[in-house]
Design a protein around this motif. Structure first.
Motif, PDB file in Angstrom:
ATOM      1  N   ALA A   1      -6.883   7.418  -0.819  1.00 28.61           N
ATOM      2  CA  ALA A   1      -7.469   6.118  -0.491  1.00 28.61           C
ATOM      3  C   ALA A   1      -6.394   5.110  -0.066  1.00 28.61           C
ATOM      4  CB  ALA A   1      -8.243   5.588  -1.699  1.00 28.61           C
ATOM      5  N   TYR A   2      -5.265   5.111  -0.758  1.00 26.18           N
ATOM      6  CA  TYR A   2      -4.185   4.200  -0.371  1.00 26.18           C
ATOM      7  C   TYR A   2      -3.609   4.566   0.998  1.00 26.18           C
ATOM      8  CZ  TYR A   2      -4.018   1.811  -4.865  1.00 26.18           C
ATOM      9  OH  TYR A   2      -4.326   1.035  -5.964  1.00 26.18           O
TER      10      TYR A   2
ATOM     11  N   THR B   1     -11.505   4.301  10.846  1.00 28.75           N
ATOM     12  CA  THR B   1     -10.544   4.485   9.753  1.00 28.75           C
ATOM     13  C   THR B   1     -10.897   3.603   8.561  1.00 28.75           C
ATOM     14  OG1 THR B   1      -8.848   4.939  11.407  1.00 28.75           O
ATOM     15  CG2 THR B   1      -8.095   4.459   9.175  1.00 28.75           C
ATOM     16  N   TRP B   2     -11.327   2.394   8.837  1.00 31.94           N
ATOM     17  CA  TRP B   2     -11.683   1.477   7.746  1.00 31.94           C
ATOM     18  C   TRP B   2     -12.902   1.991   6.973  1.00 31.94           C
ATOM     19  CZ3 TRP B   2     -14.102  -4.033   8.338  1.00 31.94           C
ATOM     20  CH2 TRP B   2     -13.988  -4.712   7.117  1.00 31.94           C
TER      21      TRP B   2
ATOM     22  N   LEU C   1      -5.237   6.023   3.491  1.00 33.26           N
ATOM     23  CA  LEU C   1      -6.209   5.604   4.503  1.00 33.26           C
ATOM     24  C   LEU C   1      -6.219   4.083   4.660  1.00 33.26           C
ATOM     25  CD1 LEU C   1      -9.238   7.996   3.780  1.00 33.26           C
ATOM     26  CD2 LEU C   1      -7.707   8.009   5.768  1.00 33.26           C
ATOM     27  N   ALA C   2      -6.074   3.365   3.541  1.00 32.11           N
ATOM     28  CA  ALA C   2      -6.001   1.908   3.641  1.00 32.11           C
ATOM     29  C   ALA C   2      -4.764   1.476   4.419  1.00 32.11           C
ATOM     30  CB  ALA C   2      -5.988   1.298   2.239  1.00 32.11           C
TER      31      ALA C   2
ATOM     32  N   VAL D   1     -13.619   6.515   0.574  1.00 36.91           N
ATOM     33  CA  VAL D   1     -12.714   7.180  -0.363  1.00 36.91           C
ATOM     34  C   VAL D   1     -12.344   6.239  -1.507  1.00 36.91           C
ATOM     35  CG1 VAL D   1     -10.467   8.299  -0.588  1.00 36.91           C
ATOM     36  CG2 VAL D   1     -11.850   8.697   1.441  1.00 36.91           C
ATOM     37  N   SER D   2     -12.190   4.940  -1.223  1.00 37.22           N
ATOM     38  CA  SER D   2     -11.880   3.982  -2.280  1.00 37.22           C
ATOM     39  C   SER D   2     -13.020   3.881  -3.287  1.00 37.22           C
ATOM     40  CB  SER D   2     -11.590   2.605  -1.670  1.00 37.22           C
ATOM     41  OG  SER D   2     -10.474   2.659  -0.811  1.00 37.22           O
TER      42      SER D   2
ATOM     43  N   ALA E   1      -5.511   1.962   8.035  1.00 36.35           N
ATOM     44  CA  ALA E   1      -6.405   0.916   8.537  1.00 36.35           C
ATOM     45  C   ALA E   1      -5.651  -0.384   8.792  1.00 36.35           C
ATOM     46  CB  ALA E   1      -7.547   0.689   7.546  1.00 36.35           C
TER      47      ALA E   1
ATOM     48  N   LEU F   1       0.825  -1.207   0.000  1.00 38.04           N
ATOM     49  CA  LEU F   1       0.000   0.000   0.000  1.00 38.04           C
ATOM     50  C   LEU F   1       0.862   1.262   0.000  1.00 38.04           C
ATOM     51  CD1 LEU F   1      -2.773  -1.094   2.532  1.00 38.04           C
ATOM     52  CD2 LEU F   1      -3.043  -0.752   0.074  1.00 38.04           C
TER      53      LEU F   1
ATOM     54  N   SER G   1     -11.741   4.796   4.783  1.00 37.14           N
ATOM     55  CA  SER G   1     -10.950   4.256   3.677  1.00 37.14           C
ATOM     56  C   SER G   1     -11.840   3.639   2.606  1.00 37.14           C
ATOM     57  CB  SER G   1      -9.969   3.206   4.212  1.00 37.14           C
ATOM     58  OG  SER G   1      -9.295   2.558   3.157  1.00 37.14           O
ATOM     59  N   THR G   2     -12.895   2.935   3.021  1.00 33.87           N
ATOM     60  CA  THR G   2     -13.810   2.325   2.050  1.00 33.87           C
ATOM     61  C   THR G   2     -14.560   3.398   1.264  1.00 33.87           C
ATOM     62  OG1 THR G   2     -14.072   0.422   3.525  1.00 33.87           O
ATOM     63  CG2 THR G   2     -15.711   0.707   1.787  1.00 33.87           C
TER      64      THR G   2
END
Length: 353
Positions: A291-292, A258-259, A294-295, A265-266, A298, A142, A262-263
């Protein structure tokens, strides 16, 4: 028993064994009761044969009870001389353990302390090393994908005024595509491994508590792997596991929030990835980079949650059994204090000098 050195005049207590050599000057030790004579020639004195200090020849008959020349009373331990003390061998460096030592006596099968968890070897699940390696690899993928998209956005800014080399533009574009594919593959593998670990952990904990997991395996698999559904059920499964083990402060809520971000924004990044204008491509690149990142955050938080669960491994019970001395005293009697401790010497017996 006292012996006098014929060379330096030092008196040595040789106890009950006659010696030959002086420990100080390696001179000859006289026999007990012998005084070194004075040399007959005063012009050529020999210091080795001087009488010891305080020694004098008896001028008259020995008094009753007096000791012969060269003897004196000393206080010694009764019997033979004590054996020499054994030299302690060096203990070496202080031992250090990479993990909690497991040497001790275990209790009967099926008996554990409150809060302990039993061995889950019967439940097939990934090892701790495998889970850690998968999470670390996914974090690296990531981070690499985020860096490649940042480089792509920088080239887009440069391309507004300068024409880029086609080779450089193709390398950066395809490197971003490869990084995205690897990151997606890492996220899928991480989800599968963590779900397998969660199922094995829950089975062991609920079995220790005297029951079975209220969630079936297909519910756990579906709740952790189905997109959008796992946003609600996977954290719930983790919270149930933490409550069953009596754990707190595992940052499950922080990882959950956070997850979700992230979802979201993805999904926005995927929805805006079909644009063809230059500004739309730049906006999508920025959204994908966020998005990356935040992933990555997470995955870091879920790694901390996993470390919190594994801080006390499931196959190492906390309760330890050790051997204790048993005697005729009642088990409920209070321990003896310092005043009632047994004496060092027996009664009617004097201590050794």
């Amino acid at each position: 028993m006292i012996q006098v050195c014929a060379q330096c005049g030092t008196r040595w207590n040789v106890r009950d064994r006659q010696r030959v050599w002086c420990p100080r000057c390696r001179g000859t030790l006289l026999a007990p009761g012998v005084v070194p004579p004075v040399p007959p020639q005063p012009g050529n004195p020999d210091p080795r044969w001087r009488p010891p200090a305080g020694a004098s020849r008896p001028s008259g008959p020995r008094q009753p009870g007096a000791l012969p020349q060269g003897f004196k009373w000393i206080a010694v331990r009764p019997g033979a001389a004590p054996p020499p003390r054994r030299q302690r061998r060096p203990l070496g460096a202080t031992p250090r353990y990479a993990s909690v030592p497991r040497w001790s006596l275990y209790g009967p099968p099926g008996e554990h302390a409150p809060g302990d968890v039993v061995d889950t070897a019967a439940v097939r699940g990934p090892s701790t090393t495998m889970v850690r390696a998968t999470l670390v690899t996914t974090m690296a993928l990531l981070a690499f994908a985020a860096v490649m998209h940042i480089a792509r956005y920088a080239l887009l800014l440069i391309n507004r005024s300068v024409l880029l080399n086609p080779v450089l533009a193709a390398v950066v574009t395809w490197a971003g595509v490869v990084a995205s594919a690897l990151a997606l593959f890492g996220v899928i593998v991480t989800a599968v491994v963590l779900t397998n670990w969660l199922i094995a952990r829950r089975a062991g904990v609920f079995a220790h508590n005297g029951g079975t997991d209220p969630r079936s395996k297909w519910q756990l698999w579906a709740g952790c792997l189905v997109p959008l559904v796992n946003l609600f059920w996977a954290p719930v499964f983790l919270i149930e596991l933490a409550r069953a083990e009596g754990r707190t402060g595992l940052r499950i809520t922080a990882w959950w929030i956070t997850w979700v971000f992230s979802t979201v924004v993805s999904v926005m990044s995927i929805a805006t990835s079909f644009v063809s204008d230059a500004q739309g491509i730049a906006n999508n690149t920025v959204t994908t980079t966020i998005a990356y990142l935040l992933a990555l955050a997470a995955v870091v938080l879920v790694f901390q949650v996993f470390q919190g669960f594994e801080s006390r491994p499931v196959d190492r019970p906390v309760k330890r059994w050790v051997m204790v001395a048993t005697g005729p005293h009642d088990e409920q009697s209070p321990p003896p204090d310092a005043d009632s401790a047994p004496p060092v010497e027996n009664e009617d017996q004097n201590p050794a000098a």
